[in-house]
Design a protein around this motif. Structure first.
Motif, PDB file in Angstrom:
ATOM      1  N   ARG A   1      13.706  59.832  66.206  1.00  0.00           N
ATOM      2  CA  ARG A   1      14.293  58.747  67.002  1.00  0.00           C
ATOM      3  C   ARG A   1      13.292  57.624  67.279  1.00  0.00           C
ATOM      4  O   ARG A   1      13.474  56.497  66.851  1.00  0.00           O
ATOM      5  N   CYS A   2      12.191  57.940  67.949  1.00  0.00           N
ATOM      6  CA  CYS A   2      11.243  56.872  68.305  1.00  0.00           C
ATOM      7  C   CYS A   2      10.225  56.616  67.195  1.00  0.00           C
ATOM      8  O   CYS A   2       9.527  55.617  67.207  1.00  0.00           O
ATOM      9  N   GLY A   3      10.137  57.546  66.244  1.00  0.00           N
ATOM     10  CA  GLY A   3       9.255  57.328  65.108  1.00  0.00           C
ATOM     11  C   GLY A   3       7.789  57.613  65.395  1.00  0.00           C
ATOM     12  O   GLY A   3       6.937  57.463  64.522  1.00  0.00           O
TER      13      GLY A   3
ATOM     14  N   ILE B   1      13.915  65.574  67.202  1.00  0.00           N
ATOM     15  CA  ILE B   1      13.716  64.512  68.200  1.00  0.00           C
ATOM     16  C   ILE B   1      12.760  65.019  69.277  1.00  0.00           C
ATOM     17  O   ILE B   1      12.885  66.160  69.740  1.00  0.00           O
ATOM     18  N   CYS B   2      11.800  64.172  69.639  1.00  0.00           N
ATOM     19  CA  CYS B   2      10.775  64.618  70.584  1.00  0.00           C
ATOM     20  C   CYS B   2      11.353  64.795  71.995  1.00  0.00           C
ATOM     21  O   CYS B   2      12.433  64.294  72.300  1.00  0.00           O
ATOM     22  N   LYS B   3      10.610  65.509  72.824  1.00  0.00           N
ATOM     23  CA  LYS B   3      11.074  65.814  74.177  1.00  0.00           C
ATOM     24  C   LYS B   3      11.350  64.545  74.977  1.00  0.00           C
ATOM     25  O   LYS B   3      12.339  64.458  75.689  1.00  0.00           O
ATOM     26  N   ASP B   4      10.437  63.565  74.844  1.00  0.00           N
ATOM     27  CA  ASP B   4      10.613  62.324  75.593  1.00  0.00           C
ATOM     28  C   ASP B   4      11.963  61.703  75.279  1.00  0.00           C
ATOM     29  O   ASP B   4      12.697  61.296  76.183  1.00  0.00           O
ATOM     30  N   CYS B   5      12.286  61.626  73.981  1.00  0.00           N
ATOM     31  CA  CYS B   5      13.551  61.009  73.574  1.00  0.00           C
ATOM     32  C   CYS B   5      14.742  61.849  74.019  1.00  0.00           C
ATOM     33  O   CYS B   5      15.758  61.325  74.449  1.00  0.00           O
ATOM     34  N   ARG B   6      14.604  63.168  73.890  1.00  0.00           N
ATOM     35  CA  ARG B   6      15.703  64.051  74.317  1.00  0.00           C
ATOM     36  C   ARG B   6      15.947  63.906  75.815  1.00  0.00           C
ATOM     37  O   ARG B   6      17.089  63.876  76.262  1.00  0.00           O
TER      38      ARG B   6
HETATM   39 ZN   LIG Z   1      10.749  60.383  70.182  1.00  0.00          ZN
END
Ligand SMILES: [Zn+2]
Length: 361
Positions: free
Chosen positions: A321-323, A346-351
């Protein structure tokens, strides 16, 4: 051609050394004034200050006679001093767990003794005196203990002469290499666990260090032969890295606390600087819980990043998602049994952001 000025160790006072350092700084091109170089220069001055201090004070007090380890006794003194302070609550933690923060071991390891012959002789002599002390009484006991302390200090002098003192450039490097005897392992979730008597991974330990910051700093300042000096530098680095840019209000709060200001004063100052009025209870809770927790979490992150870039080749993955490229680790990506590498894409921050939005709806 430039002629490089050298540090002159025959200069005895901090004042003389300061003049020389100022001259060196003037003559050194800015790009050569690296962090490490500046640290060497400041240590050069501080070392002289430390010597001046020692000359002024009678080093051996009754209290210090009780145990050879200076840091241990002075720290106990510190703990008792703080027991009734404004944030005396912490001291319940510190008090029950007093040994947590004591630095009980002399940082002369068996390896040092094996590698440095002079140290082996001295260590043997120390053991000998220790036996005599246990049998002696009165004046003779006092004299023997005094001798013992001097011999223990001599150990450090020898060790330092042979081994260069280390320089703290970041928390991990010096922490891992210090003589705390810390052993870091990973638990089943891949999180680092320290068996050290004082670990930055533990918010309670951080909190105790913060509560006694000024006193510890004063106590350890310039004592390059002790772990505490480097630990306090590491703590400073950790604070800067964690709070300065990301949590400016917490950063200011921490500085005010360290300066010994009351929660009411801090409330006023924070409102002045940040336009937010927090209750004194909230300020106290930030100081006791939230800030130590943030620092401990960042210490874990910093350790993992250091470990997987220098000690072992880590797996890194790009968040779909954020790359951003992050360590493929439970800290950054939630576990997902159905995915190939065991983590969500998808990383935790994005989730977390996603969940926040859904909750808003
Ligand atoms: Zn992310």
């Amino acid at each position: 051609m430039e002629t490089k000025l050298k540090l002159d160790y025959s200069l005895k006072t901090a004042e003389e050394r300061k003049i020389l350092v100022e001259e060196i700084v003037r003559q050194t091109p800015p790009n050569q004034l690296t962090e490490k170089y500046i640290e060497i220069l400041s240590n050069y001055i501080v070392l002289a200050m430390d010597k001046e201090e020692k000359k002024k004070k009678e080093i051996i007090t009754d209290n210090r006679m009780i145990t050879i380890n200076k840091r241990e006794t002075s720290y106990q003194g510190l703990v008792s001093k703080f027991e009734n302070g404004e944030d005396g609550l912490y001291n319940i933690t510190i008090d029950n767990d007093k040994n947590v923060l004591l630095t009980p071991k002399i940082s002369i390891s068996p390896k040092d003794v094996a590698e440095i012959p002079a140290l082996a002789d001295l260590t043997e002599a120390i053991e000998n005196i220790k036996k005599q002390v246990s049998r002696a009484t009165g004046k003779r006991k006092y004299a023997l203990k005094k001798q013992l302390i001097e011999m223990c200090q001599e150990q450090y002098t020898i060790k330092n002469a042979v081994k260069q003192p280390m320089f703290s450039t970041n928390i991990i490097k010096s922490f891992a290499h210090s003589d705390f005897g810390e052993n870091i392992t990973f638990d089943e979730n891949g999180m680092p666990v320290s068996d050290g008597i004082c670990s930055f991974f533990n918010p309670k330990h951080i909190s105790a260090l913060l509560c006694n910051y000024s006193a510890l700093k004063e106590e350890s300042w310039g004592k390059f032969d002790g772990d505490c000096y480097y630990m306090m530098l590491d703590l400073d680095n950790l604070i800067e890295d964690t709070l300065r840019d990301n949590y400016p209000l917490y950063y200011d709060l921490l500085i005010y606390k360290i300066d010994g200001r009351s929660n009411a004063e801090i409330q006023f100052l924070l409102e002045l600087d940040h336009g937010i009025k927090h209750s004194v209870e909230y300020i106290s809770s930030l100081w006791r819980n939230k800030i130590p927790k943030l620092l401990a979490e960042n210490a874990v992150k910093r350790y993992l990043n250091w470990y997987y870039t220098t000690q072992e080749k880590g797996k890194w993955k790009k968040c779909s998602r954020c790359g951003e490229i992050k360590l493929a680790h439970n800290l950054y990506f939630s576990k997902n049994k159905t995915s190939k590498d065991g983590f969500y894409s998808i990383c935790k921050d994005c989730r977390n952001k996603k969940t926040d939005k859904e909750e808003e709806k």
